[in-house]
Design an enzyme around this catalytic site. Sequence first.
Site, PDB file in Angstrom:
ATOM      1  N   THR A  59       7.395   4.199   3.259  1.00 31.28           N
ATOM      2  CA  THR A  59       6.288   5.154   3.082  1.00 31.28           C
ATOM      3  C   THR A  59       5.098   4.428   2.476  1.00 31.28           C
ATOM      4  O   THR A  59       5.045   3.190   2.488  1.00 31.28           O
ATOM      5  CB  THR A  59       6.731   6.362   2.225  1.00 31.28           C
ATOM      6  OG1 THR A  59       5.681   7.336   2.214  1.00 31.28           O
ATOM      7  CG2 THR A  59       7.062   5.974   0.793  1.00 31.28           C
ATOM      8  N   ASN A  60       4.097   5.149   1.978  1.00 24.92           N
ATOM      9  CA  ASN A  60       2.933   4.535   1.320  1.00 24.92           C
ATOM     10  C   ASN A  60       2.497   5.442   0.179  1.00 24.92           C
ATOM     11  O   ASN A  60       2.957   6.584   0.074  1.00 24.92           O
ATOM     12  CB  ASN A  60       1.815   4.309   2.346  1.00 24.92           C
ATOM     13  CG  ASN A  60       1.344   5.613   2.943  1.00 24.92           C
ATOM     14  OD1 ASN A  60       0.830   6.476   2.257  1.00 24.92           O
ATOM     15  ND2 ASN A  60       1.548   5.791   4.249  1.00 24.92           N
TER      16      ASN A  60
END
Length: 397
Positions: free
Chosen positions: A208-209
Amino acid sequence: MAFAGRHVVLGVSGGIACYKSCTLARRLTEAGAAVDVVLTHAAAEFVRPVTFEALTGRPVLTSLWERDRALAHIGLAREPDLVIVAPATAHLLARAAMGLADDLLTALLLARSGAVLAAPAMNDAMYAHPATRANARALAERGWSFVGPETGPLAEGPSERPGRMSEPEAILTAAERLLLQRAPWQGKSVVVTAGPTREHLDPVRVVTNPSSGRMGYALAEAAYARGADVVLISGPSDLALPFGVTAHRVETTAEMQRAAQALVTRADLFVMAAAPADYRPTQPSAAKRPRADGGLTIELEATPDILGSLKRPKKCVVIGFALEVGGNGLARAQAKLREKDLDAIILNDAHEPGAGFEVTTNRVTIIRRNGEPIELPLLAKRDVADKILDAVEQSLT
Ligand code: CTP
């Protein structure tokens, strides 16, 4: 923005939710409104006038019989841009519905022909009572707007039924919508994507980020405040859903793509503010991978390009974001605008202080298909959202 230079009367009737009206008075004042607080006698038993005087910097009115203010109720009915009644108790709604004018607040409500927003607050059984329902309906038919009540804990304990006054944030957004409503946004359908997406390696590990979703949530809130119907397609985010906005929660980029494609068909404006994960594991594992000494190599594949593959109706205005790092950002953003056939792209540089993923401010340049780029200073994300909507307002048909 909606409140700067506006005159608001905050009518407070006597319920325990009065404590939230203090926050409301403060937030309205901070937002630039001149706030005249009018208390019923019961409200003044809960919160002393001096509290509101300190919060608004203006005298508080409680009586029809104050010296030199004999006609205060007429001025306070005519002059303000908006009258908010929060909390509006069952008794206050009943008196207003009957057209009684036995104190300053009900007298000014009877003399008022402009906008009134009421935030009911009472015991859940009192709100469910046919008398209260009929009173609220009668007032709505005469043009009053309502926000809440919500379901949630009441002073007397937990409840499954509405009665609790909406939070000050929700009342502010509803008030903003009444003040800001502008023809180009009325009844328009706006779809905003926000937040990161998450791609599973196995049931407990993800790619993810750090996107927080703040920019997209601010855009959804700002579009609702202008009068639009707003759906927010949100990846995992801890942010509270803005008042009035419908949420569509997704986890992966493929889920976001399906939701975006389905919802864009009815949209007048589509804003792709999300930061979808660009890669996903080629072979996600259904079971948790045991921790192995000596490291782990994972093969990743590209996720779908949501904007790049979007089939949008002709009338729909589409805005993308371009997250660039370092020089030449403007040229790269302009190239993305052309390649993805966008009406506008919002350039932000993740490396600039105060801009990007996890902060409440942003510094962006708005690049439209036609027209000069608009370079904005560092602003709160909600203010950036308003500038972006201003920039595309003309394109809405
Ligand atoms: N975007 C998208 N689908 C993805 C990734 C990004 O629709 N799988 C959208 C973003 O929401 C943004 C725009 O595409 O509105 C540009 O995103 P950005 O990350 O700047 O660019 P990319 O297209 O991913 O290209 P690159 O990473 O090469 O800069």
